[in-house]
Design a protein around this motif. Structure first.
Motif, PDB file in Angstrom:
ATOM      1  N   ARG A   1     -22.257  -3.745   1.881  1.00 20.46           N
ATOM      2  CA  ARG A   1     -22.239  -4.332   0.549  1.00 20.46           C
ATOM      3  C   ARG A   1     -20.831  -4.735   0.136  1.00 20.46           C
ATOM      4  N   PHE A   2     -19.881  -3.874   0.421  1.00 18.74           N
ATOM      5  CA  PHE A   2     -18.493  -4.185   0.062  1.00 18.74           C
ATOM      6  C   PHE A   2     -18.015  -5.427   0.811  1.00 18.74           C
ATOM      7  N   SER A   3     -18.396  -5.542   2.085  1.00 19.95           N
ATOM      8  CA  SER A   3     -17.991  -6.707   2.882  1.00 19.95           C
ATOM      9  C   SER A   3     -18.545  -7.995   2.300  1.00 19.95           C
ATOM     10  N   GLU A   4     -19.789  -7.950   1.820  1.00 20.88           N
ATOM     11  CA  GLU A   4     -20.366  -9.148   1.210  1.00 20.88           C
ATOM     12  C   GLU A   4     -19.666  -9.491  -0.098  1.00 20.88           C
ATOM     13  N   THR A   5     -19.269  -8.455  -0.833  1.00 16.90           N
ATOM     14  CA  THR A   5     -18.529  -8.688  -2.077  1.00 16.90           C
ATOM     15  C   THR A   5     -17.199  -9.378  -1.792  1.00 16.90           C
ATOM     16  N   VAL A   6     -16.497  -8.904  -0.765  1.00 15.03           N
ATOM     17  CA  VAL A   6     -15.223  -9.517  -0.390  1.00 15.03           C
ATOM     18  C   VAL A   6     -15.435 -10.963   0.039  1.00 15.03           C
ATOM     19  N   ALA A   7     -16.487 -11.207   0.827  1.00 10.96           N
ATOM     20  CA  ALA A   7     -16.767 -12.582   1.272  1.00 10.96           C
ATOM     21  C   ALA A   7     -17.072 -13.486   0.088  1.00 10.96           C
TER      22      ALA A   7
ATOM     23  N   ALA B   1      -8.432 -15.463  -5.499  1.00 14.00           N
ATOM     24  CA  ALA B   1      -8.092 -14.667  -4.318  1.00 14.00           C
ATOM     25  C   ALA B   1      -6.760 -15.106  -3.722  1.00 14.00           C
ATOM     26  N   GLY B   2      -6.538 -16.425  -3.668  1.00 13.56           N
ATOM     27  CA  GLY B   2      -5.288 -16.932  -3.106  1.00 13.56           C
ATOM     28  C   GLY B   2      -4.073 -16.492  -3.900  1.00 13.56           C
ATOM     29  N   VAL B   3      -4.172 -16.541  -5.225  1.00 13.52           N
ATOM     30  CA  VAL B   3      -3.053 -16.116  -6.069  1.00 13.52           C
ATOM     31  C   VAL B   3      -2.798 -14.623  -5.906  1.00 13.52           C
ATOM     32  N   ILE B   4      -3.868 -13.839  -5.925  1.00  5.01           N
ATOM     33  CA  ILE B   4      -3.713 -12.392  -5.766  1.00  5.01           C
ATOM     34  C   ILE B   4      -3.101 -12.066  -4.401  1.00  5.01           C
ATOM     35  N   GLY B   5      -3.561 -12.759  -3.349  1.00  5.19           N
ATOM     36  CA  GLY B   5      -3.014 -12.525  -2.013  1.00  5.19           C
ATOM     37  C   GLY B   5      -1.545 -12.860  -1.926  1.00  5.19           C
TER      38      GLY B   5
ATOM     39  N   VAL C   1       4.258   5.405   4.552  1.00  4.83           N
ATOM     40  CA  VAL C   1       2.797   5.351   4.480  1.00  4.83           C
ATOM     41  C   VAL C   1       2.354   3.989   3.959  1.00  4.83           C
ATOM     42  N   GLY C   2       3.081   3.474   2.962  1.00  9.79           N
ATOM     43  CA  GLY C   2       2.754   2.176   2.400  1.00  9.79           C
ATOM     44  C   GLY C   2       2.865   1.053   3.408  1.00  9.79           C
ATOM     45  N   ILE C   3       3.859   1.123   4.284  1.00 11.06           N
ATOM     46  CA  ILE C   3       4.031   0.093   5.312  1.00 11.06           C
ATOM     47  C   ILE C   3       2.819   0.060   6.231  1.00 11.06           C
ATOM     48  N   VAL C   4       2.353   1.246   6.630  1.00 14.81           N
ATOM     49  CA  VAL C   4       1.181   1.328   7.507  1.00 14.81           C
ATOM     50  C   VAL C   4      -0.057   0.763   6.806  1.00 14.81           C
ATOM     51  N   LEU C   5      -0.265   1.164   5.550  1.00 12.53           N
ATOM     52  CA  LEU C   5      -1.427   0.690   4.797  1.00 12.53           C
ATOM     53  C   LEU C   5      -1.356  -0.815   4.549  1.00 12.53           C
ATOM     54  N   PHE C   6      -0.148  -1.315   4.280  1.00 10.41           N
ATOM     55  CA  PHE C   6       0.011  -2.748   4.047  1.00 10.41           C
ATOM     56  C   PHE C   6      -0.293  -3.540   5.309  1.00 10.41           C
ATOM     57  N   ALA C   7       0.210  -3.057   6.453  1.00  8.47           N
ATOM     58  CA  ALA C   7      -0.071  -3.726   7.727  1.00  8.47           C
ATOM     59  C   ALA C   7      -1.570  -3.731   8.019  1.00  8.47           C
ATOM     60  N   LEU C   8      -2.222  -2.599   7.742  1.00  9.90           N
ATOM     61  CA  LEU C   8      -3.664  -2.515   7.957  1.00  9.90           C
ATOM     62  C   LEU C   8      -4.419  -3.464   7.031  1.00  9.90           C
ATOM     63  N   SER C   9      -3.966  -3.548   5.767  1.00 10.13           N
ATOM     64  CA  SER C   9      -4.634  -4.439   4.818  1.00 10.13           C
ATOM     65  C   SER C   9      -4.461  -5.902   5.217  1.00 10.13           C
ATOM     66  N   LEU C  10      -3.334  -6.255   5.819  1.00  8.65           N
ATOM     67  CA  LEU C  10      -3.133  -7.620   6.294  1.00  8.65           C
ATOM     68  C   LEU C  10      -4.140  -7.968   7.379  1.00  8.65           C
ATOM     69  N   TRP C  11      -4.341  -7.039   8.289  1.00  7.92           N
ATOM     70  CA  TRP C  11      -5.286  -7.281   9.383  1.00  7.92           C
ATOM     71  C   TRP C  11      -6.716  -7.348   8.853  1.00  7.92           C
ATOM     72  N   VAL C  12      -7.098  -6.366   8.041  1.00  8.32           N
ATOM     73  CA  VAL C  12      -8.451  -6.339   7.475  1.00  8.32           C
ATOM     74  C   VAL C  12      -8.696  -7.578   6.619  1.00  8.32           C
TER      75      VAL C  12
ATOM     76  N   LEU D   1      -8.227  -7.005  -2.084  1.00 11.39           N
ATOM     77  CA  LEU D   1      -7.582  -6.216  -3.140  1.00 11.39           C
ATOM     78  C   LEU D   1      -8.335  -6.306  -4.459  1.00 11.39           C
ATOM     79  N   SER D   2      -8.808  -7.502  -4.805  1.00 12.15           N
ATOM     80  CA  SER D   2      -9.547  -7.636  -6.062  1.00 12.15           C
ATOM     81  C   SER D   2     -10.886  -6.910  -5.989  1.00 12.15           C
ATOM     82  N   SER D   3     -11.496  -6.867  -4.797  1.00 16.32           N
ATOM     83  CA  SER D   3     -12.753  -6.138  -4.633  1.00 16.32           C
ATOM     84  C   SER D   3     -12.526  -4.636  -4.748  1.00 16.32           C
ATOM     85  N   LEU D   4     -11.437  -4.156  -4.178  1.00 19.29           N
ATOM     86  CA  LEU D   4     -11.107  -2.735  -4.300  1.00 19.29           C
ATOM     87  C   LEU D   4     -10.839  -2.368  -5.756  1.00 19.29           C
ATOM     88  N   TYR D   5     -10.140  -3.258  -6.453  1.00 15.66           N
ATOM     89  CA  TYR D   5      -9.856  -3.004  -7.866  1.00 15.66           C
ATOM     90  C   TYR D   5     -11.152  -3.026  -8.676  1.00 15.66           C
ATOM     91  N   GLY D   6     -12.015  -3.991  -8.367  1.00 16.70           N
ATOM     92  CA  GLY D   6     -13.286  -4.060  -9.063  1.00 16.70           C
ATOM     93  C   GLY D   6     -14.144  -2.846  -8.808  1.00 16.70           C
TER      94      GLY D   6
END
Length: 357
Positions: free
Chosen positions: A223-229, A239-243, A269-280, A339-344
């Motif tokens: 469900r979360f994946s569909e929300t992000v899509a 999404a582009g502005v937030i990114g 820790v933030g660097i690792v999470l940021f790198a992961l979020s870029l890939w995801v 990020l906006s989906s996580l915030y939502g």
């Protein structure tokens, strides 16, 4: 741990790295000592430190380091007045040795320059895009890169082994042990090993790495994946502005955290999470585009959409300039939607953002 950097993920990581290095220039100068982080780490002329380990935009040695120098930076410079009594192990965009290194030098860099005033008492082992040796090396030299140049003032006491697309030797250069081309170096050195593989292998790895991650995301968070899509396509502007804001703002926060001792663990820790979020975010963006493209065929299979999106961007990525731009845009869209989906979800707002209010 994230998989080995592929052709696409290396490009994404490079974007983030460029932001970190550029934005670090707004911070103050950090005093030189072991384990230092900041914009510029300096060992001043006349100053003596036991050793130097650091991550910074620039590392400069004008004084004396009685131990080793190891670090990562945009630029590492050992000036004419600088002396390193131990070894130098560095990864940087540019490394310049104009002073004296009494131990070995092992470098991985975009460019490396041993100037006519520079001296390496031990061995020189370097892998870089452009390598220039115009100073003195009492030991052996191993140099691998796109271009390797032995300047006219070079004085090498041992053997000079190299592997490069272009090679130049100045008329006044002295190499006591002879010059040997060694294709087995393949861009790898003892200090910084990198394995050269055909580009198609890298592309295939990139495809399967992204595909596997997408499958995991769709299975674990359907469900979360569909929300992000949905947010990626229906709220593309938002999404582009937030990114873009995240891509600029997060590195700023990480740099600020790095230059404060208390914030270093959080920054790491933030660097690792940021790198992961870029890939995801990139994979989500590809999936969303694939789903949008298949909508004209009235296909609703998320698996076909994922496969089509990842394969499509693999092909597009092979096109010079256009491929890089397309991947950057889909990264911004996917990251912003993620990020906006996580915030939502945090705010318990299930509806996707349709645009900027």
């Amino acid at each position: 741990m994230l998989p080995r950097a592929s052709h696409r993920t290396r490009r994404i990581a490079s974007i983030a790295a460029v932001f970190v290095v550029l934005l670090s220039l707004v911070s103050g100068v950090a005093a030189a000592q072991t384990g230092q982080f900041g914009d510029t780490i300096v060992v001043a002329e006349g100053e003596t430190v036991d050793g130097l380990e650091g991550v910074a935009g620039t590392i400069v040695v004008r004084g004396t380091v009685t131990g080793d120098v190891s670090g990562a930076a945009g630029t590492i410079r050992i000036t004419e007045t600088g002396t390193v009594e131990g070894n130098v192990q560095a990864a940087a965009g540019t490394v310049i040795v104009a002073g004296t290194v009494e131990g070995d030098v092992q470098v991985g860099a975009g460019s490396f320059d041993l100037t006519d005033t520079g001296t390496v008492v031990g061995n020189l082992d370097v892998g870089a895009g452009a390598v220039t040796v115009d100073g003195a090396v009492e030991g052996d030299v191993q140099a691998a890169g796109t271009s390797v140049r032995i300047g006219p003032n070079a004085d090498v006491g041992g053997e000079f082994r190299y592997d490069a697309e272009t090679f130049e030797r100045g008329p006044g250069a002295t190499v006591a042990g002879g010059v040997v081309r060694d294709p087995s170096l393949g861009g790898a050195t003892d200090g910084f090993v990198s394995i050269s593989v055909p580009s198609w292998v890298d592309d295939v790895y990139s495809f399967f790495a992204d595909l596997v991650l997408g499958i995991v995301l769709l299975l674990a968070f359907p469900r979360f994946s569909e929300t992000v899509a949905d947010r990626t396509i229906d709220g593309a502007a938002s999404a582009g502005v937030i990114g873009l804001v995240a891509l600029v703002g997060v590195p700023i926060l990480l740099v600020i955290a790095l230059i404060t001792i208390v914030g270093i663990p959080f920054a790491l820790v933030g660097i690792v999470l940021f790198a992961l979020s870029l890939w995801v975010g990139s994979v989500y963006g590809q999936y969303a585009v694939g789903r949008w493209a298949l909508s004209v065929t009235e296909s609703e299979s998320r698996w076909v959409a994922l496969f089509a999106g990842v394969l499509g961007f693999l092909v597009i990525g092979l096109i010079p300039i256009v491929g890089g731009l397309a991947e950057f845009i889909v990264l911004l869209l996917g990251l912003g939607a993620l990020l906006s989906s996580l915030y939502g979800r945090y705010r318990r707002e299930p509806e996707p953002i349709e645009g900027i209010e």
